[in-house]
Design a protein around this motif. Structure first.
Motif, PDB file in Angstrom:
ATOM      1  N   CYS A   1      85.209  33.334  26.827  1.00 12.31           N
ATOM      2  CA  CYS A   1      83.977  33.952  27.333  1.00 12.31           C
ATOM      3  C   CYS A   1      83.498  35.045  26.392  1.00 12.31           C
ATOM      4  O   CYS A   1      82.291  35.165  26.140  1.00 12.31           O
ATOM      5  CB  CYS A   1      84.224  34.522  28.739  1.00 12.31           C
ATOM      6  N   TRP A   2      84.404  35.833  25.873  1.00 13.52           N
ATOM      7  CA  TRP A   2      84.051  36.896  24.919  1.00 13.52           C
ATOM      8  C   TRP A   2      83.378  36.284  23.676  1.00 13.52           C
ATOM      9  O   TRP A   2      82.358  36.759  23.226  1.00 13.52           O
ATOM     10  CB  TRP A   2      85.314  37.676  24.517  1.00 13.52           C
ATOM     11  N   VAL A   3      83.985  35.231  23.163  1.00 11.12           N
ATOM     12  CA  VAL A   3      83.432  34.585  21.981  1.00 11.12           C
ATOM     13  C   VAL A   3      82.075  33.973  22.281  1.00 11.12           C
ATOM     14  O   VAL A   3      81.131  34.071  21.484  1.00 11.12           O
ATOM     15  CB  VAL A   3      84.415  33.523  21.441  1.00 11.12           C
ATOM     16  N   ALA A   4      81.909  33.373  23.447  1.00  9.28           N
ATOM     17  CA  ALA A   4      80.662  32.710  23.797  1.00  9.28           C
ATOM     18  C   ALA A   4      79.517  33.718  23.950  1.00  9.28           C
ATOM     19  O   ALA A   4      78.388  33.440  23.537  1.00  9.28           O
ATOM     20  CB  ALA A   4      80.829  31.916  25.083  1.00  9.28           C
ATOM     21  N   PHE A   5      79.798  34.867  24.535  1.00 12.21           N
ATOM     22  CA  PHE A   5      78.721  35.812  24.804  1.00 12.21           C
ATOM     23  C   PHE A   5      78.433  36.775  23.632  1.00 12.21           C
ATOM     24  O   PHE A   5      77.308  37.226  23.492  1.00 12.21           O
ATOM     25  CB  PHE A   5      79.032  36.621  26.068  1.00 12.21           C
ATOM     26  N   PHE A   6      79.435  37.108  22.844  1.00 10.86           N
ATOM     27  CA  PHE A   6      79.248  38.154  21.845  1.00 10.86           C
ATOM     28  C   PHE A   6      79.295  37.644  20.411  1.00 10.86           C
ATOM     29  O   PHE A   6      79.319  38.440  19.488  1.00 10.86           O
ATOM     30  CB  PHE A   6      80.280  39.265  22.051  1.00 10.86           C
ATOM     31  N   SER A   7      79.346  36.352  20.208  1.00  9.68           N
ATOM     32  CA  SER A   7      79.304  35.856  18.817  1.00  9.68           C
ATOM     33  C   SER A   7      77.862  35.596  18.422  1.00  9.68           C
ATOM     34  O   SER A   7      76.988  35.348  19.251  1.00  9.68           O
ATOM     35  CB  SER A   7      80.137  34.579  18.681  1.00  9.68           C
TER      36      SER A   7
END
Length: 101
Positions: A94-100
Motif C-alpha cells: 500500500c505504501w508503494v502504491a500510494f507514494f511512488s
C-alpha cells in the motif's frame, strides 16, 4: 411425466423404509454370560483417594486469577504481534502504491 416418476420414487422409498426393520437403533440382547461378566465389572471400586477435592481459598483464587491474566495478556500480545508481522507486506505494498511516482 417427471411428476409421476418422482411420486413413484418417493412412494417406493417410503415403503422400503417402513418395510425394512431398522435394527441399528434397537438394543441388542446380551447373552447370560456377558450379562454376568458385565455386572462383575461394576462391583470393583476404583480408588479415588489420590483426588483432592476442596474449595480454594481466596488467596489461591487471586493467585490463579493473576496467573491466568498474565497468560492471557501474553497470548494477546503474541497474537497482535503475529498479525502485525503478517500484515507488513500488505502495508508495504500500500505504501508503494500510494507514494511512488
Amino acid at each position: 411425466m417427471t411428476y409421476i416418476r418422482s411420486t413413484v420414487l418417493l412412494t417406493i422409498t417410503v415403503v422400503l423404509l417402513v418395510a425394512i426393520p431398522l435394527e441399528g437403533f434397537a438394543p441388542r440382547s446380551l447373552s447370560t454370560a456377558s450379562r454376568v461378566s458385565s455386572t462383575r465389572v461394576f462391583k470393583k471400586k476404583e480408588d479415588l483417594s489420590y483426588l483432592e477435592s476442596r474449595d480454594m481459598t481466596k488467596e489461591e483464587m487471586l493467585e490463579l486469577n493473576k496467573k491466568n491474566e498474565d497468560i492471557m495478556n501474553m497470548e494477546l500480545t503474541m497474537m497482535t504481534g503475529f498479525s502485525l508481522m503478517l500484515s507488513l507486506p500488505l502495508l508495504y505494498l500500500c505504501w508503494v502504491a500510494f507514494f511512488s511516482e
